[in-house]
Design a protein around this motif. Structure first.
Motif, short mmCIF file in Angstrom:
data_model
loop_
_atom_site.label_atom_id
_atom_site.label_comp_id
_atom_site.label_asym_id
_atom_site.label_seq_id
_atom_site.Cartn_x
_atom_site.Cartn_y
_atom_site.Cartn_z
N TYR A 63 -41.27 -27.14 41.42
CA TYR A 63 -41.29 -25.84 40.76
C TYR A 63 -40.57 -25.94 39.41
CZ TYR A 63 -41.84 -24.54 45.69
OH TYR A 63 -42.26 -24.47 46.99
N LYS A 64 -40.71 -24.88 38.65
CA LYS A 64 -39.97 -24.71 37.40
C LYS A 64 -39.31 -23.34 37.45
CE LYS A 64 -39.15 -26.54 33.26
NZ LYS A 64 -38.55 -27.87 33.06
N LEU A 65 -37.97 -23.33 37.58
CA LEU A 65 -37.22 -22.08 37.62
C LEU A 65 -36.46 -21.95 36.31
CD1 LEU A 65 -35.75 -22.24 41.25
CD2 LEU A 65 -37.88 -21.19 40.49
N GLY A 66 -36.97 -21.13 35.40
CA GLY A 66 -36.38 -21.03 34.07
C GLY A 66 -36.47 -22.37 33.38
N ASN A 67 -35.31 -22.94 33.03
CA ASN A 67 -35.29 -24.25 32.40
C ASN A 67 -34.90 -25.36 33.38
OD1 ASN A 67 -32.69 -23.48 32.77
ND2 ASN A 67 -31.94 -24.23 30.79
N ARG A 68 -34.93 -25.05 34.67
CA ARG A 68 -34.53 -26.02 35.69
C ARG A 68 -35.71 -26.47 36.53
NH1 ARG A 68 -29.02 -26.10 37.05
NH2 ARG A 68 -27.82 -25.53 35.20
N ARG A 69 -35.72 -27.77 36.88
CA ARG A 69 -36.69 -28.27 37.82
C ARG A 69 -36.18 -28.00 39.25
NH1 ARG A 69 -36.31 -33.93 37.17
NH2 ARG A 69 -38.03 -34.12 38.68
N ALA A 70 -37.12 -27.81 40.14
CA ALA A 70 -36.76 -27.57 41.54
C ALA A 70 -37.82 -28.21 42.43
CB ALA A 70 -36.64 -26.07 41.83
N ALA A 71 -37.46 -28.45 43.68
CA ALA A 71 -38.39 -29.05 44.63
C ALA A 71 -38.03 -28.55 46.03
CB ALA A 71 -38.32 -30.57 44.57
N SER A 72 -39.04 -28.43 46.86
CA SER A 72 -38.82 -27.94 48.22
C SER A 72 -39.49 -28.87 49.22
CB SER A 72 -39.35 -26.52 48.39
OG SER A 72 -40.77 -26.51 48.34
#
Length: 498
Positions: free
Chosen positions: A41-50
């Motif tokens: 994912y892309k949360l704002g300017n941060r990368r994320a993963a689930s």
């Protein structure tokens, strides 16, 4: 076996997202196991993963939650990103922050979704589990003419909810203990804090934590064999199983500890005595006199199930000891096989029919019962293999064994009866007396979590024994069982607890 898990047991979440993702991809076999779901994912300017497991999460619920988290602007997540997401956008009611990779991984394998965010040393765990579950139905084993029709299912949160619906007590506790190095089976230790003996709770939890095995796929039976100390070959049941939430609620109010185990509809009640296995909830849905009558009939049925066939066999094998008044007990047509062998074969036949009726489809079980009764009964006597009396007494013993609501006690009685028949066949009346002595010793030496199995008969407690033999009216049942050493001995709300 433990070494495979020590590697990540104390591992912390790395702030580098790629390190976390690559490690878990390799560990979980992403791309090999079709049911391991990985998303970026892309949360704002941060990368994320689930990471999650297909079929074990509520996708609709999580979609709504993630839609709320996707609206961040880039500048909003420059500092304290995880805290901002957790407190302002992670609107799901059951979301926690975890800083240990082992805990996060076990949560994911239990059906929860874990969300990693780049440059954060914690992970968000969303409890949006959606286990396959059946609706509560009436128990096939503990049926009643009156009373509730719901029973436990294979999903732990459903089962604890059924109990809490009946006990709205803030002191009711369900503590989770994970059992099995690989299976990590959830076991909820249920008790009422201001009633139960704290030493009993600690004993149960310590024994659960001492279980050292890779998994317990057989759930309650495997766990019982680990925590019920004593001879593993003792046939007497030392814990009681029930599928009824009202039975669990009653035992919790008495001061028992109940184990609610995930993946099984059977709740384990402990400690138990012999008398717990001969009581049925039906007695409490009738008035006191009728309930007492039903209980006494059940005691009688269990007694004749154990004693009648070996006692009759011993008497007819030494017929000269019989007085004239009961000399008619001898067989009219003994058959071509020795009487002792006839009883043993008849017992084996009854067990074969019982096993077959369990394993065949329900539509065929009735027909199988008729076939078994004709083969073991009418035809066997007509061809002269069995005597009529053997079939008669074996049938009475089988019916008496079915009188107990405890399947485990029914099988134990059947096994003990077979042992008595073997002793009588070879040693006649001395064998019968020796068998009775061995059964009595077994009962006296058996303990359930260090509690005497025959209490309140041994050691003797008149008030408690009266409540065991008779179904007393509920207004008279104001004392909890002294055996359990409850902190609050009196069940009346206006009395002072110790």
């Amino acid at each position: 076996m433990k070494e495979a898990f020590e590697e990540y047991k104390d591992m912390k979440i790395d702030k580098d997202l790629d390190k976390n993702v690559n490690y878990l991809k390799d560990l979980l076999g992403v791309g090999e196991s079709f049911d391991i779901i990985f998303r970026e994912y892309k949360l704002g300017n941060r990368r994320a993963a689930s990471f999650s497991i297909n079929g074990m999460t509520n996708d609709v619920l999580l979609t709504n939650v993630f839609q709320d988290m996707m609206v961040f602007k880039q500048e909003e997540l420059t500092v304290n990103a995880l805290q901002k997401i957790f407190y302002s956008r992670a609107t799901h009611s059951q979301v926690t922050m975890v800083d240990n990779l082992h805990d996060a991984l076990i949560s994911m394998l239990s059906g929860e979704l874990i969300l990693f965010i780049d440059k954060e040393d914690q992970v968000l765990v969303f409890d949006a589990r959606a286990y396959p579950v059946r609706a509560p139905e009436e128990s096939e084993i503990e049926k009643v003419t009156r009373g509730s029709r719901d029973s436990f299912v294979e999903t732990l949160p459903f089962n604890t909810t059924l109990v809490r619906r009946r006990l709205r007590d803030p002191n009711l506790r369900f503590e989770i203990v994970k059992v099995g190095i690989r299976s990590q089976t959830d076991v909820a230790v249920g008790y009422i804090r201001d009633i139960v003996d704290p030493k009993l709770v600690e004993t149960v939890k310590s024994r659960l934590n001492e279980i050292n095995i890779d998994g317990v796929p057989m759930a309650e039976r495997a766990i019982e064999e680990f925590i019920a100390r004593g001879s593993r070959w003792n046939p007497l049941p030392r814990t009681r199983y029930t599928e009824r939430p009202d039975v669990v609620a009653v035992h919790l109010l008495e001061g028992h500890v109940c184990l609610v185990i995930d993946t099984t509809p059977n709740v384990m009640i402990l400690p138990t005595t012999f008398w717990h296995h001969v009581q049925h909830v039906e007695e409490y849905h009738q008035n006191a006199l009728v309930g007492s009558y039903l209980r006494l009939i059940r005691f009688f049925g269990i007694m004749i199930s154990l004693l009648l066939p070996p006692l009759w066999l011993a008497l007819i094998l030494q017929h000269h000891f019989l007085p004239e008044a009961i000399a008619f007990l001898g067989p009219r047509n003994p058959g071509v096989i020795p009487m002792g062998i006839q009883f043993i074969l008849a017992e084996l036949g009854v067990e074969l029919v019982r096993m077959a009726t369990i394993h065949v489809p329900t539509a065929q079980s009735t027909a199988l019962g008729f076939i078994g009764s004709f083969m073991l009964g009418e035809f066997a006597t007509k061809v002269g293999l069995f005597g009529n009396e053997v079939i008669f007494y074996t049938a009475i013993a089988a019916v008496g064994g079915f009188a107990t609501p405890s399947v485990e006690l029914s099988y134990a009685i059947s096994l003990l009866r077979m042992g008595l028949l073997v002793l009588v066949t070879f040693f006649k009346i001395p064998g019968l007396l020796a068998g009775f002595a061995l059964i009595l010793i077994l009962l006296l030496t058996t303990k359930s979590f260090d509690y005497p199995y025959l209490w309140p008969l041994v050691p003797f407690n008149y008030k408690a024994l009266k409540d065991v033999i008779l179904r007393l009216p509920m207004p008279q049942k104001f004392l909890r069982p002294a055996l359990l050493k409850p902190r609050d001995k009196d069940r009346r709300g206006d009395s002072d607890s110790d």
